[in-house]
Design an enzyme around this catalytic site. Structure first.
Site, short mmCIF file in Angstrom:
data_model
loop_
_atom_site.label_atom_id
_atom_site.label_comp_id
_atom_site.label_asym_id
_atom_site.label_seq_id
_atom_site.Cartn_x
_atom_site.Cartn_y
_atom_site.Cartn_z
N GLU A 94 28.45 28.97 37.23
CA GLU A 94 28.44 29.14 38.66
C GLU A 94 28.03 30.53 39.09
O GLU A 94 28.29 31.52 38.41
CB GLU A 94 29.81 28.79 39.22
CG GLU A 94 29.99 27.29 39.18
CD GLU A 94 31.29 26.85 39.76
OE1 GLU A 94 31.34 25.72 40.27
OE2 GLU A 94 32.25 27.62 39.70
N CYS A 107 28.13 37.11 42.70
CA CYS A 107 29.01 37.04 41.54
C CYS A 107 28.31 36.17 40.49
O CYS A 107 28.02 35.00 40.73
CB CYS A 107 30.34 36.43 41.99
SG CYS A 107 31.51 36.24 40.65
N CYS A 114 34.41 30.69 28.04
CA CYS A 114 34.79 32.04 27.63
C CYS A 114 35.77 31.93 26.46
O CYS A 114 36.64 31.06 26.45
CB CYS A 114 35.47 32.78 28.79
SG CYS A 114 35.94 34.48 28.35
N CYS A 118 42.19 33.71 28.74
CA CYS A 118 43.29 34.24 29.56
C CYS A 118 44.08 33.09 30.17
O CYS A 118 43.54 32.06 30.56
CB CYS A 118 42.75 35.15 30.66
SG CYS A 118 41.92 36.58 29.99
N CYS A 121 43.24 31.79 33.85
CA CYS A 121 41.83 31.62 34.21
C CYS A 121 41.33 30.25 33.78
O CYS A 121 41.47 29.88 32.61
CB CYS A 121 41.01 32.72 33.55
SG CYS A 121 39.23 32.50 33.73
N CYS A 345 37.88 33.20 42.77
CA CYS A 345 38.00 33.67 41.39
C CYS A 345 38.80 32.70 40.55
O CYS A 345 39.84 32.22 40.98
CB CYS A 345 38.78 34.98 41.32
SG CYS A 345 38.09 36.26 42.28
N1 SAH Z 1 35.67 38.03 31.92
C1 SAH Z 1 35.63 39.08 32.85
C2 SAH Z 1 34.90 38.74 34.12
C3 SAH Z 1 35.10 37.38 34.69
S1 SAH Z 1 36.67 37.02 35.37
C4 SAH Z 1 37.04 39.58 33.16
O1 SAH Z 1 37.99 38.94 32.76
O2 SAH Z 1 37.14 40.64 33.76
C5 SAH Z 1 36.61 37.91 36.92
C6 SAH Z 1 37.95 38.24 37.51
O3 SAH Z 1 38.60 37.06 38.01
C7 SAH Z 1 38.89 38.86 36.50
O4 SAH Z 1 39.56 39.97 37.00
C8 SAH Z 1 39.85 37.73 36.25
O5 SAH Z 1 41.04 38.21 35.75
C9 SAH Z 1 39.96 37.08 37.60
N2 SAH Z 1 40.52 35.74 37.56
C10 SAH Z 1 40.39 34.83 36.59
N3 SAH Z 1 41.07 33.71 36.87
C11 SAH Z 1 41.65 33.91 38.08
C12 SAH Z 1 42.47 33.10 38.93
N4 SAH Z 1 42.82 31.86 38.59
N5 SAH Z 1 42.87 33.63 40.09
C13 SAH Z 1 42.49 34.87 40.45
N6 SAH Z 1 41.72 35.67 39.70
C14 SAH Z 1 41.30 35.20 38.52
FE1 SF4 Z 2 37.33 35.05 30.10
FE2 SF4 Z 2 38.57 34.27 32.31
FE3 SF4 Z 2 39.73 36.03 30.69
FE4 SF4 Z 2 37.60 36.78 32.13
S1 SF4 Z 2 39.60 36.17 32.94
S2 SF4 Z 2 37.99 37.18 29.96
S3 SF4 Z 2 36.43 34.84 32.14
S4 SF4 Z 2 39.24 33.91 30.18
#
Ligand code: SAH
Ligand code: SF4
Length: 386
Positions: A94, A107, A114, A118, A121, A345
């Site tokens: 996306e 974005c 990934c 996390c 996420c 996000c």
């Molecule tokens: N992988 C990279 C960039 C993509 S994620 C990273 O982790 O930084 C971009 C941002 O969105 C990150 O700060 C991540 O922690 C946040 N993010 C991921 N899942 C989310 C969620 N469910 N709600 C709010 N922010 C989220």
């Molecule tokens: Fe990967 Fe999501 Fe963690 Fe960013 S926040 S490193 S996209 S798992």
């Protein structure tokens, strides 16, 4: 069997120069070609009218400018626009366009899925599928910029997109070799002409690659911190077990040596009862104060069912932000945009098909260390920048 055509979107200007030489053309043609593609948004050699007909024919035989196919293209009531692009074999990524009063941010995704995994996420819950190519990374900007330019009726020298954030799907620093040429194209005056500070790489903390980025292309850096101590961060952002907080902050300090007037953005996703107590905010202050210049960006968690986590209340986010502010740390709260089209996000690619491992990952339960008991919420005036 026919040989696939070379995708010119894979090539930054220096690679395009080498390519032109390889096909027997003078290298200065590369600048012309690069401008046609990136500056003017032309995807067809026939339309590149100041290139000799013979060159256009030659290129058409060996190369193409390969766009991404949009599976969906939705615009939210607030103007946020989200494309879901097909990257083959059931994978999709996306791209989200976010207009604001004084800027428009795109974005961009760097991987299908990934591998970092996390806890909060949805991309992390899907598992890793593959790295995007340079051409697939830059195609997101190429298509969004020229689509929006046409929609807004902008001229060839005006830009629709003023900022890029690598905050879509994927961990950009785990796709380093493909990322850097794409960043160079964003900065190239013959490409998108974005300044170094208007392109942000967001990372979960791949320490050796932060060091390499500092050498190769020191754009703005955002770090997904999300916890004030290793015990909690190990569980929320598993890469912390490999590169703990102190090493991560060390890499941030070194990064700023290459960009002395900059700061690091610390992203912090606010999870109810997990990482959002005032005591944890004070721990964060201790961590960064007097060590490096940072800005905190508090992100209200966008819930999805498999996470088992909840969004912190607004009052709790504000109370947390107040602690940081009172300690003199610049703090903002991210506005949630495009909620009605699932473009916020961590909600990205909700519609992507399941992958082999996805089901197992979705149902895996990861325990969370209980947060320190919180003090009662006090009522805080909304002085934080939203
Ligand atoms: N992988 C990279 C960039 C993509 S994620 C990273 O982790 O930084 C971009 C941002 O969105 C990150 O700060 C991540 O922690 C946040 N993010 C991921 N899942 C989310 C969620 N469910 N709600 C709010 N922010 C989220
Ligand atoms: Fe990967 Fe999501 Fe963690 Fe960013 S926040 S490193 S996209 S798992």
């Amino acid at each position: 069997m026919t040989t696939p055509l070379d995708n010119l979107l894979d090539l930054d200007q220096s690679a395009l120069k080498a390519y032109c030489e390889r096909v027997g053309e003078k290298s200065f043609r590369a600048t012309q070609l690069f401008r046609w593609i990136h500056h003017r948004g032309v995807g067809n050699f026939d339309d590149m009218t100041d290139l000799a007909r013979s060159l256009r024919a030659k290129l058409a035989g060996v190369a193409e400018i390969r766009p991404l196919r949009a599976i969906t293209d939705k615009t939210s009531a607030d103007g946020t626009r989200k494309w879901l692009f097909d990257v083959g074999q059931g994978n999709a990524v996306e791209t989200v366009y976010i207009p604001e009063d004084d800027r428009a941010t795109l974005c961009i995704s760097s991987q299908a899925g990934c591998a970092v995994g996390c806890r909060f996420c949805s991309t992390g819950h899907q598992g890793f599928s593959r790295n995007l190519t340079t051409g697939e990374i830059i195609a997101q900007l190429w298509q969004a910029e020229h689509t929006m330019r046409a929609k807004l009726g902008l001229g060839a020298n005006e830009r629709a997109i003023s900022n890029v954030v690598m905050m879509g799907m994927g961990e950009p620093l785990q796709n380093y070799a493909q990322l850097v040429p794409a960043l160079r194209m964003m900065l190239d005056d013959h490409g998108y002409g974005l300044s170094r500070r208007r392109v942000t790489v967001s990372t979960s903390g791949v320490v050796p690659m932060i060091d390499r980025l500092r050498e190769d292309c020191p754009v703005a850096l955002a770090v997904s911190l999300h916890a004030p101590d290793d015990a909690l961060r190990d569980q929320l952002v598993p890469i912390n077990k490999k590169y703990p907080i102190d090493e991560l902050l060390g890499a941030c300090e070194r990064y700023l040596e290459a960009a002395p007037r900059d700061f690091i953005t610390m992203e912090y996703c606010m999870l109810d009862g997990v990482n959002d107590s005032p005591a944890q905010a004070r721990q964060l202050v201790e961590l960064v104060k007097n060590r490096l210049p940072v800005k905190f960006n508090l992100i209200p968690f966008n819930p999805f069912p498999e996470s088992g986590l909840k969004r912190s209340s607004n009052a709790r986010v504000l109370a947390f932000g107040e602690v940081l502010l009172e300690a003199g740390l610049v703090t903002t709260i991210r506005k949630t945009r495009g909620d009605d089209i699932d473009a916020a996000c961590g909600q990205l690619a909700g519609e992507v098909q399941d992958r082999t491992d996805a089901q197992r990952r979705m149902t895996r339960s990861i325990p969370i260390v209980a947060a320190a008991p919180s003090t009662p919420n006090k009522s805080v005036p909304p002085t934080l920048k939203q």
